[in-house]
Structure formats: structure tokens, C-alpha cells
Design a protein around this motif. Structure first.
Motif, PDB file in Angstrom:
ATOM      1  N   ARG A  39       0.779  -1.215  -0.104  1.00  0.00           N
ATOM      2  CA  ARG A  39       0.010   0.110  -0.072  1.00  0.00           C
ATOM      3  C   ARG A  39       0.685   1.254   0.044  1.00  0.00           C
ATOM      4  NH1 ARG A  39      -4.486  -0.320   4.647  1.00  0.00           N
ATOM      5  NH2 ARG A  39      -4.692   1.898   3.708  1.00  0.00           N
ATOM      6  N   SER A  40       1.830   1.268   0.991  1.00  0.00           N
ATOM      7  CA  SER A  40       2.898   2.481   0.835  1.00  0.00           C
ATOM      8  C   SER A  40       3.577   2.711  -0.498  1.00  0.00           C
ATOM      9  CB  SER A  40       4.042   2.272   2.145  1.00  0.00           C
ATOM     10  OG  SER A  40       4.562   1.119   1.739  1.00  0.00           O
ATOM     11  N   GLN A  41       3.824   1.509  -0.947  1.00  0.00           N
ATOM     12  CA  GLN A  41       4.571   1.444  -2.380  1.00  0.00           C
ATOM     13  C   GLN A  41       3.822   1.915  -3.352  1.00  0.00           C
ATOM     14  OE1 GLN A  41       6.123  -2.229  -3.016  1.00  0.00           O
ATOM     15  NE2 GLN A  41       7.780  -2.052  -1.491  1.00  0.00           N
ATOM     16  N   LEU A  42       2.669   1.916  -3.352  1.00  0.00           N
ATOM     17  CA  LEU A  42       1.662   2.274  -4.414  1.00  0.00           C
ATOM     18  C   LEU A  42       1.383   3.857  -4.233  1.00  0.00           C
ATOM     19  CD1 LEU A  42      -1.303  -0.256  -4.389  1.00  0.00           C
ATOM     20  CD2 LEU A  42       0.273  -0.217  -5.996  1.00  0.00           C
ATOM     21  N   ALA A  43       1.620   4.233  -3.282  1.00  0.00           N
ATOM     22  CA  ALA A  43       1.398   5.899  -2.983  1.00  0.00           C
ATOM     23  C   ALA A  43       2.716   6.396  -3.697  1.00  0.00           C
ATOM     24  CB  ALA A  43       1.339   6.139  -1.589  1.00  0.00           C
ATOM     25  N   GLU A  44       3.850   5.916  -3.292  1.00  0.00           N
ATOM     26  CA  GLU A  44       5.291   6.492  -3.841  1.00  0.00           C
ATOM     27  C   GLU A  44       4.979   6.100  -5.541  1.00  0.00           C
ATOM     28  OE1 GLU A  44       8.287   4.370  -2.146  1.00  0.00           O
ATOM     29  OE2 GLU A  44       8.011   5.343  -0.002  1.00  0.00           O
ATOM     30  N   LYS A  45       4.583   5.123  -5.906  1.00  0.00           N
ATOM     31  CA  LYS A  45       4.538   4.865  -7.313  1.00  0.00           C
ATOM     32  C   LYS A  45       3.641   5.826  -8.090  1.00  0.00           C
ATOM     33  CE  LYS A  45       5.858  -0.065  -7.513  1.00  0.00           C
ATOM     34  NZ  LYS A  45       4.980  -1.252  -7.838  1.00  0.00           N
ATOM     35  N   ALA A  90       3.214   9.042  -7.154  1.00  0.00           N
ATOM     36  CA  ALA A  90       3.957  10.254  -7.435  1.00  0.00           C
ATOM     37  C   ALA A  90       4.933  10.216  -8.483  1.00  0.00           C
ATOM     38  CB  ALA A  90       4.591  10.858  -6.066  1.00  0.00           C
ATOM     39  N   GLU A  91       5.814   9.035  -8.538  1.00  0.00           N
ATOM     40  CA  GLU A  91       6.636   8.787  -9.740  1.00  0.00           C
ATOM     41  C   GLU A  91       5.860   8.830 -11.020  1.00  0.00           C
ATOM     42  OE1 GLU A  91       8.580   5.345  -8.627  1.00  0.00           O
ATOM     43  OE2 GLU A  91       9.734   6.277  -6.975  1.00  0.00           O
ATOM     44  N   GLU A  92       4.772   8.411 -11.076  1.00  0.00           N
ATOM     45  CA  GLU A  92       4.156   8.285 -12.268  1.00  0.00           C
ATOM     46  C   GLU A  92       3.738   9.764 -13.009  1.00  0.00           C
ATOM     47  OE1 GLU A  92       2.584   6.140 -15.735  1.00  0.00           O
ATOM     48  OE2 GLU A  92       3.685   5.363 -13.792  1.00  0.00           O
ATOM     49  N   GLN A  93       3.500  10.674 -12.065  1.00  0.00           N
ATOM     50  CA  GLN A  93       3.194  11.840 -12.442  1.00  0.00           C
ATOM     51  C   GLN A  93       4.176  12.802 -13.037  1.00  0.00           C
ATOM     52  OE1 GLN A  93       0.234  13.413 -12.330  1.00  0.00           O
ATOM     53  NE2 GLN A  93       1.015  15.278 -13.272  1.00  0.00           N
ATOM     54  N   ILE A  94       5.562  12.507 -12.341  1.00  0.00           N
ATOM     55  CA  ILE A  94       6.691  13.075 -12.920  1.00  0.00           C
ATOM     56  C   ILE A  94       6.955  12.372 -14.343  1.00  0.00           C
ATOM     57  CG2 ILE A  94       9.322  13.162 -12.528  1.00  0.00           C
ATOM     58  CD1 ILE A  94       8.603  13.292  -9.296  1.00  0.00           C
ATOM     59  N   ARG A  95       7.091  11.067 -14.622  1.00  0.00           N
ATOM     60  CA  ARG A  95       7.412  10.124 -15.675  1.00  0.00           C
ATOM     61  C   ARG A  95       6.282  10.829 -16.680  1.00  0.00           C
ATOM     62  NH1 ARG A  95       7.783   5.872 -13.342  1.00  0.00           N
ATOM     63  NH2 ARG A  95       5.696   5.085 -13.714  1.00  0.00           N
ATOM     64  N   GLU A  96       5.202  11.118 -16.484  1.00  0.00           N
ATOM     65  CA  GLU A  96       4.064  11.502 -17.501  1.00  0.00           C
ATOM     66  C   GLU A  96       4.685  12.947 -17.880  1.00  0.00           C
ATOM     67  OE1 GLU A  96       0.339  11.672 -15.746  1.00  0.00           O
ATOM     68  OE2 GLU A  96      -0.142   9.540 -15.871  1.00  0.00           O
ATOM     69  N   THR A  97       5.193  13.897 -17.202  1.00  0.00           N
ATOM     70  CA  THR A  97       5.715  15.293 -17.646  1.00  0.00           C
ATOM     71  C   THR A  97       6.783  14.808 -18.434  1.00  0.00           C
ATOM     72  OG1 THR A  97       4.946  16.246 -15.251  1.00  0.00           O
ATOM     73  CG2 THR A  97       6.618  17.494 -16.696  1.00  0.00           C
ATOM     74  N   VAL A  98       7.796  14.225 -18.088  1.00  0.00           N
ATOM     75  CA  VAL A  98       8.931  13.879 -18.929  1.00  0.00           C
ATOM     76  C   VAL A  98       8.461  13.423 -20.133  1.00  0.00           C
ATOM     77  CG1 VAL A  98      11.053  12.498 -19.162  1.00  0.00           C
ATOM     78  CG2 VAL A  98      10.376  13.464 -16.896  1.00  0.00           C
ATOM     79  N   ILE A  99       7.504  12.360 -20.336  1.00  0.00           N
ATOM     80  CA  ILE A  99       7.114  11.779 -21.701  1.00  0.00           C
ATOM     81  C   ILE A  99       6.376  13.001 -22.479  1.00  0.00           C
ATOM     82  CG2 ILE A  99       5.332  10.320 -22.351  1.00  0.00           C
ATOM     83  CD1 ILE A  99       5.855   8.381 -20.086  1.00  0.00           C
ATOM     84  N   ALA A 100       5.654  13.832 -21.839  1.00  0.00           N
ATOM     85  CA  ALA A 100       4.932  14.862 -22.517  1.00  0.00           C
ATOM     86  C   ALA A 100       6.288  15.733 -23.249  1.00  0.00           C
ATOM     87  CB  ALA A 100       4.074  15.515 -21.752  1.00  0.00           C
TER      88      ALA A 100
END
Length: 605
Positions: free
Chosen positions: A280-286, A288-298
Motif C-alpha cells: 500500500r505504501s509503495q503504491l502511493a510512492e509509485k 507520485a513517480e508516475e506524475q513526474i514520468r508523465e511530464t517527462v514523456i510529454a
């Protein structure tokens, strides 16, 4: 060593088998001893045979005694009785030898040999020494005296026989009693052995039930409880050292593993709960990381879209997160390198276009010269083919000439053989002429002698007068015939002489012909050798021309391939020129900063 159930069964089987074998062995022993031709039966038969042999003959000599007594009283029966006595003596000797080789009890055998046979031998000694000679001599007085000696020997032998019969009868009765006693004894032994084996079988079955069947029932009930999930009770019979104990130990291992598996399931449940919280804690961290990765991909997607549209001046200016900053720097560096590379490609394509035009002109010139060289080689190949055909034709004609010379040599040899046969025939004719001359000489001499005889006959006929006139006429005719024979012989001799001279001339001519044919044969062989040399040289020339022709053909093929390659090279150069133009058109689609291109090229270099 543990006394297991398997070993118990083996011991039980061995004991029962030993008992059965003992019972069977005792019965077999009794049967062997009491069966027909067995030891007991053999002793009884020996006793009966002994009594049969000694009462009356052959071992009992009563019949021999009676026959000798009868012969002494009645001389006309002497020959018949002596023949019977001789037969009885042969039977006595046969049975005497037989009883020495038997297994008769030693007491009876000693009594038989030392008493009965010894006194029987004494009886037969008197018979052979006294009775038989007296009976053959027909001496009644001597026979009567010998009968008295024989009577004494017979009665002595009879006493010994009666004593041996009594002993043999007693021996038979004893053997029969022993046989009956042995039957009872062996029957008791066999029954005891069979009863013991049966008792041992019952005891073994009882022990097997107590040591194996009851514990197996207990293990079956306990394993049923284990199958139902009841692991609370301990495994029974685990302290035994046999197969039941081994089974109990194996079931104990199974029970222990089941208990350990229950504990492991409890621990696994606790670990699964802790893992769920950590996920559950790891999903929360993932997230946040997913938001940053989407910015980089854009940002990267925008840059790649500009690149696909041909804009090489696009760069990413917005900084990324620390983990992705290197990716932004690498993208910008890649765009710089790509821009410089495209500028260099544009410049290089122009240079390649100008170079491909020069290569195309040179390739066209090379193709033209190569085609001219190929045409010249084709002409040379045609000339060599014609030369090769003529050389082969000359070689074929030389081969035919060789064949004709071989036929000529064969004909010359055949002619020489015919000449030799003609010479031999001439020599035979000459010999025959000589023989005919000898015969003519003989005929001439015969005619001369006949003429002399006819002359003498005419003289004698003249002397005879009228009586000899007819004979004189005949003599005159004979003289004329002899003269004609002499003349004919002279003519034949002249003809034979002429024939001999002509045959000699013919032989000389034939010999000269033979020598000429031999010279022709030698010259033919020389000509054949020269023609063979010509054929060999022609063949070598044909082979050499063929090799030259093959080389020229190969060179022609290589030249043609070179011409084709030159044409292909010119075509490839033209294609390269068109592709260079296409490349220049493609490069022109990209937006390149002309002022920055040289500096970027130098930086990339």
C-alpha cells in the motif's frame, strides 16, 4: 541383528521345510531299504538263491554222485552220464564263481566257501582223478573202488550242505523279522516328522498373527485418524525394530511434517498481512513517480514531433526531475549531433554526385574497350576451333593410314607364310620326283632282267624245236614288252629330270619372292612406325591446340564478364547519382541553422 518379520518368515519357512524334508527323507529311506532290489530284499533273495543252489545242484553234487554210481553199474550209460557230469561240473564252477562276488553276509559266505565249496571241490577232485578215468577205461574193479572214495566225499559234502541250509533258513527268518521291525520303526519316524512339521506350522501361524497381523490392524486405524486430521496422539509401535517399527517411524515423520506444515501456514499468513501493508505504501510512492514520468514523456513527445516534422533546431528547455535530467541532456545532445550530421550528409552527397559522374564516364569507356577485346577473342577462338578441327582431321587420317599399314603388314606376313608353304610344297615335290626316279630305275632294271629272261627263254625254245615254238612266241612278246617298259622308263626319267630342274627354278623364284616379301614387311613396319609417330605428334598438337582453345575460351568468358561488370558498374554509378540527388532532396526537408552548422560539425568532430 534385529529379528524382523521377514527374517521370522524365512526362519519359519526354513523350519517347516526342514521338517517336511526330514519326513520325506525318512519315508524315502524306508522305501529304499524295503523296496524290491533294496538292501533287505537283496539279503532275502541271496538266502533263497543260496538254498536253491545247494538243494540239489549245482552246488550240491548229489546228481553227479548218482550219475557216476549209475555209470559204474551200467557201462552202456558211461558216455551219456559222463557228458551230464561235465555239464554239472561247468554249472558248479559258474555258481561257485558267482557266490564269491555277492554281498552275502560274511558268516554264511565263509561257511559256503570254507565248508560247502571246499568239500565240493574235494568231491570233484575224486571225480576227476578216479571216477572219470576208470569209467573211460571201463575198469569195473577200479570204478567200484573209486565209488567208495566218492561216497565218503559226497556224504561229507552233504553234511556241510545240510548245515548251511539250516543256517540260511535261520538267516532268512531273521531278515524277515528285521524287515518287519524296520517297517514299523520307519513308519513311526515318518509320522513323528510329519506331526512335528504340522505343529511347527501352527505355532508359526500363531506367532505371525501376534507379531504382524494385530500390529498392522492397529497401524491401519491410526493412519485412518491421521487422514481425518487428528495429529494429537503419538504413533504406536515406534519402539519395535522390525518392519512394523519402520512403518511406525515413517508415519511419525509424516505426522511431524504435517505439524510443521500447520505452523508454516500460520507464519505465512502473518507475513502475507505485513506484505499487504508494505504494498500500500509503495503504491502511493509509485503514483507520485508516475506524475513526474508523465511530464517527462510529454516533453520528449513534443521534441520527437518536431523532429518528425524536420525541425532540427528544437531543444527541451524545461528542467526535469533529478532522475530524468540526464535524459533531457542526452536528447539535446542527440539533436545537436543529428543537425551536424545532416549538414555533413548534404555536403557529402554533393561530392558523391560529382564523383559518380566521373566514374560513370570511365566505366562506359571501360565497357566499350572490353567489348572490343571480347570480339577479338571470339575471332581468335573461332580460328583456334578451325585449327583444332583440322588437326583432329589430320590425326584421324593418320590413324586410318596406321590401320591400313597394319592391314598391309598383315597381308605381307600372310604372303610370306604362303611363300614358305609354297617352298615346302616344292621341296616335297622335289622329294617325290626323286622317289619316282628311284621307282623308274627299279622298273628299268626289271625290264632289263625281263629282257634277259625272255632272251634265255627264246634260246631254250629254239633248242626245243617244234615243241618250243609257242613258248618262243611268248618270249618274243615278253621281250617287246620289256623293251617298251625300258623306253617308257627312259622317257619318264627325262620328264622327271626336266620337272626337277623346273621345280628347282620355282624354288629359287619362290625363295627370292620370300626375301622380297620380308624386305617389304620391314619397310611396311618402318612406314607404320613413321605414321604412328605422325599420329602421336598430331594428337599432341590437337591436345595443345585444345588447351590453347580452352584458355582462349576462358579468357573470352572472363573478358565478357569484365564487360558485363563494367556495364553494371556504369549502371550502378548512374543509380548512385540519382540516389545522391534523392538524398539531397531528403536532406533539404530538414531545417538546419546554416550559421551554426559549421561550428556544430567541428564540435562533433
Amino acid at each position: 541383528m534385529a529379528f524382523t518379520i521377514a527374517r521370522s518368515l524365512v526362519a519359519f519357512g526354513v523350519a517347516v521345510s526342514v521338517g517336511l524334508f526330514m519326513s520325506i527323507g525318512l519315508q524315502q529311506s524306508a522305501l529304499e531299504r524295503l523296496k524290491v532290489n533294496g538292501p533287505v530284499y537283496e539279503q532275502v533273495v541271496y538266502g533263497k538263491d543260496l538254498i536253491a543252489d545247494i538243494l540239489p545242484p549245482p552246488l550240491f553234487v548229489v546228481e553227479s554222485y548218482m550219475l557216476s554210481f549209475e555209470a559204474s553199474k551200467f557201462p552202456e550209460l558211461t558216455e551219456t552220464n559222463l557228458a551230464k557230469i561235465a555239464n554239472l561240473k561247468a554249472a558248479y564252477d559258474d555258481r561257485r564263481a558267482y557266490w564269491k562276488t555277492t554281498r552275502l553276509p560274511q558268516a554264511l559266505k565263509d561257511q559256503l566257501e570254507n565248508d560247502v565249496i571246499a568239500k565240493g571241490d574235494a568231491f570233484w577232485g575224486v571225480m576227476n582223478r578216479e571216477i572219470i578215468p576208470a569209467l573211460n577205461a571201463k575198469d569195473e574193479d577200479k570204478a567200484h573202488g573209486a565209488i567208495e572214495q566218492l561216497r565218503v566225499a559226497f556224504h561229507s559234502h552233504q553234511d556241510a550242505v545240510e548245515k548251511l541250509v539250516a543256517n540260511s533258513d535261520a538267516f532268512l527268518k531273521g531278515e524277515e523279522r528285521n524287515a518287519a521291525s524296520e517297517i514299523v520303526t520307519w513308519t513311526i519316524y515318518a509320522g513323528a516328522a510329519g506331526f512335528g512339521s504340522f505343529a511347527l506350522l501352527l505355532v508359526g501361524l500363531y506367532l505371525l498373527r501376534r507379531r504382524a497381523i494385530i500390529p498392522l490392524d492397529g497401524m491401519k486405524a491410526y493412519m485412518g485418524n491421521l487422514a481425518k486430521g487428528d495429529f494429537s496422539t503419538e504413533v504406536p509401535y515406534a519402539d519395535r525394530s522390525d518392519e512394523i517399527g519402520a512403518m511406525s517411524k515413517a508415519v511419525a515423520v509424516f505426522r511431524r511434517n504435517a505439524l510443521e506444515r500447520q505452523d508454516a501456514q500460520k507464519r505465512e499468513t502473518a507475513l502475507r498481512d505485513a506484505e499487504f501493508e508494505r504494498e500500500r505504501s509503495q503504491l502511493a510512492e509509485k503514483a507520485a513517480e508516475e506524475q513526474i514520468r508523465e511530464t517527462v514523456i510529454a516533453q520528449l513527445t513534443y521534441g520527437l514531433e518536431q523532429l518528425s516534422n524536420g525541425n532540427l533546431d528544437c531543444r527541451i528547455k524545461t528542467p526535469f526531475a533529478t532522475a530524468y535530467e540526464t535524459l533531457r541532456a542526452k536528447f539535446n545532445d542527440s539533436m545537436d549531433a543529428l543537425c551536424a550530421s545532416m549538414a555533413e550528409i548534404a555536403q557529402t552527397s554533393k561530392q558523391v554526385g560529382s564523383s559518380s559522374a566521373g566514374i560513370t564516364d570511365a566505366a562506359d569507356s571501360l565497357a566499350s574497350r572490353t567489348e572490343q577485346q571480347a570480339a577479338m577473342l571470339e575471332e581468335a577462338t573461332a580460328a583456334l576451333d578451325e585449327m583444332n578441327a583440322k588437326a583432329k582431321d589430320a590425326s584421324d587420317h593418320a590413324g586410318k593410314a596406321t590401320g591400313m599399314m597394319a592391314e598391309t603388314r598383315t597381308s605381307a606376313e600372310h604372303s610370306a607364310a604362303v611363300v614358305r608353304e609354297a617352298i615346302a610344297a616344292m621341296e616335297r615335290i622335289e622329294g617325290s620326283s626323286s622317289q619316282i626316279g628311284d621307282i623308274v630305275n627299279v622298273i628299268d632294271e626289271i625290264a632289263f632282267q625281263t629282257n634277259l629272261l625272255a632272251l634265255n627263254a627264246g634260246v631254250e625254245a629254239a633248242r626245243a624245236g617244234e615243241a618250243g615254238k609257242g613258248f618262243a612266241v611268248v618270249a618274243q612278246e615278253v621281250r617287246e614288252l620289256a623293251m617298251r617298259s625300258a623306253n617308257a622308263a627312259k622317257e619318264i626319267r627325262a620328264l622327271i629330270s626336266t620337272s626337277s630342274s623346273q621345280v628347282s627354278s620355282g624354288v629359287e623364284l619362290v625363295n627370292r619372292t620370300g626375301k622380297a616379301l620380308l624386305e617389304i614387311e620391314g619397310q611396311v613396319e618402318q612406314v607404320a612406325g613413321l605414321i604412328a609417330r605422325i599420329v602421336s605428334v598430331s594428337s599432341e598438337q590437337a591436345v595443345a591446340i585444345g588447351e590453347i582453345n580452352a584458355s582462349v575460351n576462358a579468357l573470352d568468358q572472363v573478358t565478357q564478364r569484365n564487360a558485363a561488370m563494367a556495364v553494371e558498374t556504369a549502371s550502378a554509378c548512374r543509380a548512385l547519382g540519382s540516389q545522391t540527388q534523392t538524398l539531397e532532396g531528403v536532406v533539404s526537408r530538414f531545417q538546419i541553422d546554416a550559421a551554426a552548422s559549421p561550428s556544430r560539425s567541428q564540435k562533433a568532430a
